[in-house]
Design an enzyme around this catalytic site. Sequence first.
Site, PDB file in Angstrom:
ATOM      1  N   THR A  45       2.485  12.560   5.955  1.00 17.37           N
ATOM      2  CA  THR A  45       1.333  12.435   5.040  1.00 17.37           C
ATOM      3  C   THR A  45       0.296  11.538   5.718  1.00 17.37           C
ATOM      4  O   THR A  45      -0.483  12.008   6.536  1.00 17.37           O
ATOM      5  CB  THR A  45       1.761  11.885   3.671  1.00 17.37           C
ATOM      6  OG1 THR A  45       2.557  10.711   3.846  1.00 17.37           O
ATOM      7  CG2 THR A  45       2.566  12.915   2.889  1.00 17.37           C
TER       8      THR A  45
ATOM      9  N   LYS B 294       9.733  10.396   7.656  1.00 15.54           N
ATOM     10  CA  LYS B 294       8.315  10.186   7.424  1.00 15.54           C
ATOM     11  C   LYS B 294       8.162   9.059   6.414  1.00 15.54           C
ATOM     12  O   LYS B 294       9.031   8.808   5.581  1.00 15.54           O
ATOM     13  CB  LYS B 294       7.622  11.459   6.940  1.00 15.54           C
ATOM     14  CG  LYS B 294       8.053  11.989   5.597  1.00 15.54           C
ATOM     15  CD  LYS B 294       7.429  11.338   4.377  1.00 15.54           C
ATOM     16  CE  LYS B 294       5.918  11.288   4.501  1.00 15.54           C
ATOM     17  NZ  LYS B 294       5.363  10.480   3.347  1.00 15.54           N
TER      18      LYS B 294
ATOM     19  N   THR C 114      14.041   6.173   2.849  1.00 18.73           N
ATOM     20  CA  THR C 114      12.617   6.107   3.101  1.00 18.73           C
ATOM     21  C   THR C 114      11.937   7.192   2.296  1.00 18.73           C
ATOM     22  O   THR C 114      12.551   7.835   1.456  1.00 18.73           O
ATOM     23  CB  THR C 114      12.308   6.246   4.598  1.00 18.73           C
ATOM     24  OG1 THR C 114      10.926   6.029   4.797  1.00 18.73           O
ATOM     25  CG2 THR C 114      12.719   7.580   5.122  1.00 18.73           C
TER      26      THR C 114
ATOM     27  N   GLU D 116       0.874   1.969   7.048  1.00 20.81           N
ATOM     28  CA  GLU D 116      -0.565   2.147   6.841  1.00 20.81           C
ATOM     29  C   GLU D 116      -1.327   0.887   7.243  1.00 20.81           C
ATOM     30  O   GLU D 116      -1.106  -0.197   6.694  1.00 20.81           O
ATOM     31  CB  GLU D 116      -0.834   2.491   5.377  1.00 20.81           C
ATOM     32  CG  GLU D 116      -0.354   3.880   5.009  1.00 20.81           C
ATOM     33  CD  GLU D 116      -0.465   4.203   3.536  1.00 20.81           C
ATOM     34  OE1 GLU D 116      -0.415   5.394   3.194  1.00 20.81           O
ATOM     35  OE2 GLU D 116      -0.590   3.267   2.721  1.00 20.81           O
TER      36      GLU D 116
ATOM     37  N   SER E 229      -9.607  11.070  -1.643  1.00 18.59           N
ATOM     38  CA  SER E 229     -11.007  11.463  -1.448  1.00 18.59           C
ATOM     39  C   SER E 229     -11.111  12.626  -0.452  1.00 18.59           C
ATOM     40  O   SER E 229     -10.273  12.796   0.391  1.00 18.59           O
ATOM     41  CB  SER E 229     -11.820  10.282  -0.925  1.00 18.59           C
ATOM     42  OG  SER E 229     -11.751   9.205  -1.843  1.00 18.59           O
TER      43      SER E 229
END
EC number: 2.3.1.35
Length: 409
Positions: A160, A186, A197, A280, A409
Amino acid sequence: MAVGDETFPVMPAIDGLRLGTAMAGIKKPGRRDLVVIEIPPGARVAGSFTRNAFCAAPVTVAKAHLAACVGRQEAPRFLVINTGNANAGTGEVGLRDAYAACAELARLTGVPQDSVLPFSTGVIGEPLPMERLLGGLPPALNALDGGAEAWHQAGEGILTTDTRPKGASVTLEMGERTVTINGISKGSGMIKPNMATMLAFVVTDAAIEQPLLETLLRETVDRSFNCITVDGDTSTNDACMLVSTGRGAEVVSDEQVAVFRNGLQRVMTELAQAVIRDAEGATKFVTLQVSEAASREEALEVAFTVAHSPLVKTALYASDANWGRILAAVGRAPLADFDVERVVIDLDDVRLVEHGGRAPGYTEAAGSAVMAREEITIRIALGRGGEGATVWTSDLSHDYVSINADYRS
């Protein structure tokens, strides 16, 4: 952004196990977003799933289908994974769609519907684009292959917000035979798994009976995926699957089990750490080692309290040797009869805290030099017993905020 220069390993083929991917347009055009994994007859499969009460529809269906297969002493025959849409928070419609995906793949392959386990990851609260998902199944099946490239493509197909695919592989000597363990995972954000995870799929050719397979999965997940955190958020979709194809050496004796457990732990830990390295917005990979605790649970409480502190995480990002934030986080961990005079805190090889305050030999220059590194270890000795635990986490950067502010977005 990611910490370290990790490359996807070359995965040896595992007899009977095949993977196929498709670009179904679920996430965005022109990228792999649908993965099918074929499991051979006679295999064994164990699973660990999220404990989030709002578990996603595919988690509910996968758990039910796995239980049905185990109940009749069979293995699931196919796993189907989509990215771009979590199918979570979707109520009855989500369950219907998860079952429909299983039914269509079962129809195409001639297996029972409950021999297919579904997995999803992506945006929560949006219905699955079923026409695109179902349309992607034939090309994914046509692409089924057991080679190294298929593993790499599958690693890409489950991502992702990740910036790179994550894989690990080991080959073990088991008497006169060898055993292979391959895994992909992932995860990048919404990471404090509380079971596994975001998604992980680990396969071995070893022959392992169901009860032992489930025990090994539970033990190794507990000391890998359950020891990582990016932001303290447990996903609705977490799943970790362990497949034993049964076509390799048997794992029966205590010595064989010990060798296999060590190899499996290595794969699980590498996959879990790869999530933190690709967290991230991450610029730091941080190891938190807590020792001299009264229990492992106590050590984990302290480690996660520090790992979840926004003040500690932003100091790490800024390379700011503000050691008082670490001290304060340790002090607010929920421990009874906490004697801070016994606590010792080190930042790599630099002593920060002892006897209730700053260590006499500490200098700001030494602390700042450590904080500027990409990989940092924080060691916390509690002086309360002989137990310990290790947790891995990341820093908190501007990019983390931007990624999550702009996610839909």
